[in-house]
Design a protein around this motif. Structure first.
Motif, PDB file in Angstrom:
ATOM      1  N   LEU A   1      48.274  28.749  52.791  1.00 59.51           N
ATOM      2  CA  LEU A   1      49.024  29.615  51.913  1.00 59.51           C
ATOM      3  C   LEU A   1      48.561  29.444  50.465  1.00 59.51           C
ATOM      4  CD1 LEU A   1      51.276  31.688  51.781  1.00 59.51           C
ATOM      5  CD2 LEU A   1      52.885  29.837  51.521  1.00 59.51           C
ATOM      6  N   LEU A   2      48.256  28.217  50.077  1.00 58.15           N
ATOM      7  CA  LEU A   2      47.789  27.977  48.711  1.00 58.15           C
ATOM      8  C   LEU A   2      46.466  28.688  48.464  1.00 58.15           C
ATOM      9  CD1 LEU A   2      48.095  26.616  45.980  1.00 58.15           C
ATOM     10  CD2 LEU A   2      47.006  24.594  46.952  1.00 58.15           C
ATOM     11  N   ASP A   3      45.556  28.638  49.442  1.00 61.24           N
ATOM     12  CA  ASP A   3      44.278  29.333  49.290  1.00 61.24           C
ATOM     13  C   ASP A   3      44.482  30.823  49.069  1.00 61.24           C
ATOM     14  OD1 ASP A   3      42.775  27.039  49.561  1.00 61.24           O
ATOM     15  OD2 ASP A   3      42.466  27.303  51.709  1.00 61.24           O
ATOM     16  N   GLU A   4      45.385  31.413  49.844  1.00 57.93           N
ATOM     17  CA  GLU A   4      45.650  32.848  49.699  1.00 57.93           C
ATOM     18  C   GLU A   4      46.220  33.158  48.322  1.00 57.93           C
ATOM     19  OE1 GLU A   4      48.176  32.921  52.990  1.00 57.93           O
ATOM     20  OE2 GLU A   4      46.556  33.159  54.433  1.00 57.93           O
ATOM     21  N   TRP A   5      47.111  32.326  47.835  1.00 57.97           N
ATOM     22  CA  TRP A   5      47.700  32.524  46.512  1.00 57.97           C
ATOM     23  C   TRP A   5      46.621  32.413  45.434  1.00 57.97           C
ATOM     24  CZ3 TRP A   5      51.226  34.724  43.885  1.00 57.97           C
ATOM     25  CH2 TRP A   5      51.594  34.293  42.628  1.00 57.97           C
ATOM     26  N   CYS A   6      45.768  31.415  45.551  1.00 60.94           N
ATOM     27  CA  CYS A   6      44.697  31.234  44.568  1.00 60.94           C
ATOM     28  C   CYS A   6      43.733  32.414  44.577  1.00 60.94           C
ATOM     29  CB  CYS A   6      43.946  29.933  44.833  1.00 60.94           C
ATOM     30  SG  CYS A   6      44.934  28.462  44.503  1.00 60.94           S
ATOM     31  N   GLU A   7      43.381  32.901  45.766  1.00 60.18           N
ATOM     32  CA  GLU A   7      42.497  34.069  45.860  1.00 60.18           C
ATOM     33  C   GLU A   7      43.155  35.291  45.233  1.00 60.18           C
ATOM     34  OE1 GLU A   7      39.276  34.530  46.808  1.00 60.18           O
ATOM     35  OE2 GLU A   7      39.248  32.339  46.830  1.00 60.18           O
ATOM     36  N   PHE A   8      44.444  35.469  45.463  1.00 61.92           N
ATOM     37  CA  PHE A   8      45.172  36.585  44.864  1.00 61.92           C
ATOM     38  C   PHE A   8      45.128  36.497  43.341  1.00 61.92           C
ATOM     39  CE2 PHE A   8      49.172  37.959  42.900  1.00 61.92           C
ATOM     40  CZ  PHE A   8      49.102  39.322  43.147  1.00 61.92           C
ATOM     41  N   LEU A   9      45.424  35.307  42.806  1.00 69.26           N
ATOM     42  CA  LEU A   9      45.408  35.134  41.359  1.00 69.26           C
ATOM     43  C   LEU A   9      44.016  35.379  40.781  1.00 69.26           C
ATOM     44  CD1 LEU A   9      47.686  32.005  40.860  1.00 69.26           C
ATOM     45  CD2 LEU A   9      48.224  34.399  40.386  1.00 69.26           C
ATOM     46  N   LYS A  10      43.004  34.878  41.470  1.00 66.13           N
ATOM     47  CA  LYS A  10      41.631  35.093  40.998  1.00 66.13           C
ATOM     48  C   LYS A  10      41.309  36.575  40.954  1.00 66.13           C
ATOM     49  CE  LYS A  10      37.960  34.476  43.520  1.00 66.13           C
ATOM     50  NZ  LYS A  10      36.923  33.872  44.345  1.00 66.13           N
ATOM     51  N   LYS A  11      41.689  37.304  42.005  1.00 73.51           N
ATOM     52  CA  LYS A  11      41.418  38.741  42.068  1.00 73.51           C
ATOM     53  C   LYS A  11      42.120  39.478  40.934  1.00 73.51           C
ATOM     54  CE  LYS A  11      42.059  42.771  44.969  1.00 73.51           C
ATOM     55  NZ  LYS A  11      42.817  43.343  46.039  1.00 73.51           N
ATOM     56  N   VAL A  12      43.386  39.162  40.702  1.00 72.37           N
ATOM     57  CA  VAL A  12      44.153  39.827  39.646  1.00 72.37           C
ATOM     58  C   VAL A  12      43.543  39.537  38.283  1.00 72.37           C
ATOM     59  CG1 VAL A  12      46.388  39.862  38.474  1.00 72.37           C
ATOM     60  CG2 VAL A  12      46.302  39.923  40.962  1.00 72.37           C
ATOM     61  N   GLU A  13      43.201  38.276  38.029  1.00 74.91           N
ATOM     62  CA  GLU A  13      42.609  37.906  36.744  1.00 74.91           C
ATOM     63  C   GLU A  13      41.250  38.570  36.555  1.00 74.91           C
ATOM     64  OE1 GLU A  13      43.911  36.150  34.215  1.00 74.91           O
ATOM     65  OE2 GLU A  13      45.767  35.745  35.259  1.00 74.91           O
ATOM     66  N   ALA A  14      40.435  38.609  37.614  1.00 79.07           N
ATOM     67  CA  ALA A  14      39.109  39.227  37.523  1.00 79.07           C
ATOM     68  C   ALA A  14      39.227  40.731  37.275  1.00 79.07           C
ATOM     69  CB  ALA A  14      38.308  38.952  38.789  1.00 79.07           C
ATOM     70  N   GLU A  15      40.139  41.400  37.999  1.00 82.97           N
ATOM     71  CA  GLU A  15      40.324  42.833  37.817  1.00 82.97           C
ATOM     72  C   GLU A  15      40.840  43.161  36.418  1.00 82.97           C
ATOM     73  OE1 GLU A  15      42.857  44.028  41.050  1.00 82.97           O
ATOM     74  OE2 GLU A  15      41.186  44.041  42.479  1.00 82.97           O
ATOM     75  N   ALA A  16      41.626  42.246  35.844  1.00 84.50           N
ATOM     76  CA  ALA A  16      42.148  42.467  34.496  1.00 84.50           C
ATOM     77  C   ALA A  16      41.101  42.145  33.427  1.00 84.50           C
ATOM     78  CB  ALA A  16      43.405  41.623  34.275  1.00 84.50           C
ATOM     79  N   GLY A  17      40.005  41.522  33.826  1.00 85.25           N
ATOM     80  CA  GLY A  17      38.946  41.199  32.880  1.00 85.25           C
ATOM     81  C   GLY A  17      39.293  40.078  31.916  1.00 85.25           C
ATOM     82  N   THR A  18      40.196  39.195  32.312  1.00 87.76           N
ATOM     83  CA  THR A  18      40.603  38.100  31.432  1.00 87.76           C
ATOM     84  C   THR A  18      39.515  37.017  31.402  1.00 87.76           C
ATOM     85  OG1 THR A  18      41.682  36.827  33.176  1.00 87.76           O
ATOM     86  CG2 THR A  18      43.027  38.494  32.044  1.00 87.76           C
ATOM     87  N   PRO A  19      39.514  36.192  30.355  1.00 83.42           N
ATOM     88  CA  PRO A  19      38.557  35.073  30.321  1.00 83.42           C
ATOM     89  C   PRO A  19      38.700  34.160  31.543  1.00 83.42           C
ATOM     90  CG  PRO A  19      39.525  35.375  28.155  1.00 83.42           C
ATOM     91  CD  PRO A  19      40.268  36.289  29.098  1.00 83.42           C
ATOM     92  N   LEU A  20      39.943  33.941  31.989  1.00 80.90           N
ATOM     93  CA  LEU A  20      40.151  33.123  33.178  1.00 80.90           C
ATOM     94  C   LEU A  20      39.515  33.779  34.399  1.00 80.90           C
ATOM     95  CD1 LEU A  20      41.368  30.694  34.634  1.00 80.90           C
ATOM     96  CD2 LEU A  20      43.498  31.994  34.844  1.00 80.90           C
ATOM     97  N   GLY A  21      39.654  35.090  34.521  1.00 80.18           N
ATOM     98  CA  GLY A  21      39.039  35.808  35.633  1.00 80.18           C
ATOM     99  C   GLY A  21      37.530  35.662  35.629  1.00 80.18           C
ATOM    100  N   HIS A  22      36.918  35.762  34.439  1.00 77.75           N
ATOM    101  CA  HIS A  22      35.468  35.578  34.336  1.00 77.75           C
ATOM    102  C   HIS A  22      35.081  34.158  34.724  1.00 77.75           C
ATOM    103  CE1 HIS A  22      34.664  39.477  32.591  1.00 77.75           C
ATOM    104  NE2 HIS A  22      35.621  39.272  31.692  1.00 77.75           N
ATOM    105  N   LEU A  23      35.843  33.202  34.248  1.00 74.62           N
ATOM    106  CA  LEU A  23      35.547  31.807  34.542  1.00 74.62           C
ATOM    107  C   LEU A  23      35.651  31.530  36.042  1.00 74.62           C
ATOM    108  CD1 LEU A  23      34.928  28.969  33.470  1.00 74.62           C
ATOM    109  CD2 LEU A  23      37.371  28.623  33.231  1.00 74.62           C
ATOM    110  N   LEU A  24      36.688  32.052  36.682  1.00 82.19           N
ATOM    111  CA  LEU A  24      36.863  31.831  38.117  1.00 82.19           C
ATOM    112  C   LEU A  24      35.735  32.458  38.920  1.00 82.19           C
ATOM    113  CD1 LEU A  24      40.711  32.352  38.412  1.00 82.19           C
ATOM    114  CD2 LEU A  24      39.465  30.200  38.624  1.00 82.19           C
ATOM    115  N   CYS A  25      35.289  33.632  38.509  1.00 83.09           N
ATOM    116  CA  CYS A  25      34.183  34.284  39.218  1.00 83.09           C
ATOM    117  C   CYS A  25      32.880  33.533  38.996  1.00 83.09           C
ATOM    118  CB  CYS A  25      34.056  35.736  38.779  1.00 83.09           C
ATOM    119  SG  CYS A  25      35.425  36.754  39.368  1.00 83.09           S
ATOM    120  N   GLU A  26      32.663  33.039  37.767  1.00 85.58           N
ATOM    121  CA  GLU A  26      31.461  32.259  37.489  1.00 85.58           C
ATOM    122  C   GLU A  26      31.468  30.952  38.262  1.00 85.58           C
ATOM    123  OE1 GLU A  26      31.351  31.724  33.299  1.00 85.58           O
ATOM    124  OE2 GLU A  26      30.823  33.805  32.909  1.00 85.58           O
ATOM    125  N   ALA A  27      32.638  30.362  38.451  1.00 87.04           N
ATOM    126  CA  ALA A  27      32.735  29.080  39.147  1.00 87.04           C
ATOM    127  C   ALA A  27      32.241  29.194  40.581  1.00 87.04           C
ATOM    128  CB  ALA A  27      34.175  28.569  39.117  1.00 87.04           C
TER     129      ALA A  27
END
Length: 123
Positions: A1-27
């Motif tokens: 469940l934690l993995d799914e939540w983290c993936e959801f948050l990553k997707k939302v942050e990436a779609e919003a173009g936030t610095p965190l989203g960029h960092l998560l995608c780069e990671a």
């Protein structure tokens, strides 16, 4: 469940173009990039432009070693489940079924010190 939540948050942050989203995608690209960057200090580090961070190859190998201490707990196997249950029992010192931040911090420190004993030599 934690993995799914983290993936959801990553997707939302990436779609919003936030610095965190960029960092998560780069990671996600870090292991492949670091593996191609050499080792032992040779070659460039792996850059994370969104936060101005560059991880040197030696530091990346140290990070992989530290993560390796906890990786068996994440395995989706009967052995991983058993290891995770045993780790929870070790972390939950008072046996109340809950794990405070202090209990978790103590457990993480003990696990890391078991793998990397404090020798007083800086490593």
């Amino acid at each position: 469940l934690l993995d799914e939540w983290c993936e959801f948050l990553k997707k939302v942050e990436a779609e919003a173009g936030t610095p965190l989203g960029h960092l998560l995608c780069e990671a996600e690209e870090l292991p492949a990039a670091a593996a191609g960057g050499g080792g032992g200090g040779a070659g460039p580090g792996v850059a994370f432009p969104a936060c101005g961070l560059e991880v040197q190859p030696d530091a990346f190998q140290d990070l992989l070693g530290m993560l390796g201490v906890f990786h068996p707990l994440a395995e989706e196997t009967p052995e991983g489940t058993a290891a995770c249950g045993a780790a929870w029992g070790d972390a939950d010192n008072n046996g109340n079924g809950l794990c405070s931040l202090a209990e978790l911090e103590t457990w993480v420190l003990k696990a890391l010190l078991a793998k990397y004993p404090n020798t007083g030599k800086g490593k």
